[in-house]
Design an enzyme around this catalytic site. Structure first.
Site, PDB file in Angstrom:
ATOM      1  N   CYS A   1       0.840  -1.202   0.000  1.00  0.00           N
ATOM      2  CA  CYS A   1       0.000   0.000   0.000  1.00  0.00           C
ATOM      3  C   CYS A   1       0.875   1.252   0.000  1.00  0.00           C
ATOM      4  O   CYS A   1       0.669   2.176  -0.792  1.00  0.00           O
ATOM      5  CB  CYS A   1      -0.917  -0.012   1.216  1.00  0.00           C
ATOM      6  SG  CYS A   1      -1.932   1.480   1.380  1.00  0.00           S
TER       7      CYS A   1
ATOM      8  N   GLU B   1      -4.786  -4.077  -3.726  1.00  0.00           N
ATOM      9  CA  GLU B   1      -4.684  -2.624  -3.887  1.00  0.00           C
ATOM     10  C   GLU B   1      -5.082  -2.210  -5.304  1.00  0.00           C
ATOM     11  O   GLU B   1      -5.801  -1.229  -5.507  1.00  0.00           O
ATOM     12  CB  GLU B   1      -3.255  -2.158  -3.594  1.00  0.00           C
ATOM     13  CG  GLU B   1      -2.979  -1.877  -2.134  1.00  0.00           C
ATOM     14  CD  GLU B   1      -3.665  -0.608  -1.646  1.00  0.00           C
ATOM     15  OE1 GLU B   1      -4.188   0.155  -2.481  1.00  0.00           O
ATOM     16  OE2 GLU B   1      -3.685  -0.384  -0.435  1.00  0.00           O
TER      17      GLU B   1
END
Length: 333
Positions: free
Chosen positions: A64, A137
């Site tokens: 992330c 993600e």
């Protein structure tokens, strides 16, 4: 930090999309030691067990940080220095900042330190967690709804009343599923006279179908070989650190010269001599376009508030074939 600026009312309830829920649940499960294919840690009695779970958790979080740092830098490079009205400018500034870039590096450094004492099998687990996290993600970004349809990537707000878009699109294998020049050659071969067939005196003398097929085969092979050589000569031997405008111009000139030579050979060979215009148009009407191609141009043409010029490029240089292909899609007059 950015929500209120984007016009969201925090007092209203809203539901999380499935991509957000999947990544959240993945992080919570990893942090609690519930990892697919790994026996639960039970009671974390030793420092080593605590370190291992911390490494697993950080392995799921690091993508992330790295992805946001990467996107921030990439998007920042697209913004003009004087750009101040971009709706996501603060978001981009935040994630491209030295502070956030440093945080991403610190996170990766901490993951490296926590992983020092792990076994090869445990490092493989971290690798799988990292991969899964990055995948989640990407799914998160892909799941976000667009406020408006985006016709082309723009680095600034587009004002339809003041701005005119000029859109260029390749035709062969970009709009079409097959190479259009091969279709023209096939029409010529199919409609060509047989070897022993007499041709009317009032028509252009054409090669026989057998000679046409052989000639086209030679031309195609020569084109492929020279194209690969041209591209090899154009591509730089070393990694380019910054945009080289002059180099790009020279490369395009070389590519243009190559295409001109190839086209001249086709013209001089006579393989397309005597083609019937109606045959070409019918072939264009039957051309299969790539998924999304028709709707893309329909959105442009039918949008009355959009001022745009559309140009279709093709090395087969046959405007009638291209116009017929698009007319069959009922989005060009």
């Amino acid at each position: 930090m950015f929500i209120q600026e984007w016009g969201f009312d925090l007092s209203k309830e809203s539901s999380l999309n499935s991509a957000t829920v999947k990544y959240r649940d993945f992080l919570l499960a990893t942090a609690s030691g519930k990892i697919e294919g790994v026996k639960g840690p039970g009671k974390l009695a030793t420092p080593f067990e605590k370190t291992k779970v911390a490494a697993y958790t950080l392995g799921a979080m690091t993508p992330c940080m790295r992805l946001y740092a990467f996107l921030g830098k990439e998007l920042q490079a697209l913004l003009h220095p004087s750009e101040s009205t971009h709706p996501y400018k603060k978001w981009i500034d935040n994630y491209s900042s030295e502070g956030f870039q440093g945080s991403a590096l610190q996170t990766e450094d901490l993951l490296d330190k926590l992983s020092v004492s792990l076994t090869g099998e445990e490092l493989d687990i971290i690798e799988k967690l990292y991969y899964q996290a990055m995948k989640l993600e990407i799914e998160f970004f892909c799941a976000q709804l667009l406020d408006q349809y985006t016709i082309v990537p723009l680095t600034k707000g587009h004002d339809p009343a003041a701005d005119r878009l000029v859109i260029f699109s390749d035709f062969d294998l970009t709009c079409t599923v097959v190479d259009s020049s091969a279709i023209l050659a096939e029409i010529a071969i199919i409609t060509a006279p047989k070897f022993d067939q007499n041709q009317p005196e009032n028509q252009i003398i054409r090669m026989s179908s057998a000679d046409l097929r052989n000639t086209w085969g030679v031309l195609s092979k020569q084109y492929t070989e020279e194209y690969e050589q041209c591209i090899e000569n154009i591509l730089p031997s070393e990694k380019v650190e910054e945009f080289d405008y002059e180099g790009l111009c020279k490369a395009l000139e070389q590519l243009s010269d190559f295409e001109k030579r190839a086209n001249s050979r086709v013209i001089e060979s006579g393989v397309l001599k005597g083609l019937n215009l109606d045959d070409i148009k019918r072939a264009g009407e039957r051309l299969i376009l790539q998924d999304g191609c028709a709707s893309f141009f329909q959105n442009i043409v039918k949008n009355e508030s959009l001022i745009a010029d559309v140009h279709i490029l093709s090395y087969c240089w046959c405007g009638d074939l291209i116009r017929s292909a698009f007319s069959s899609g009922m989005f060009l007059p």
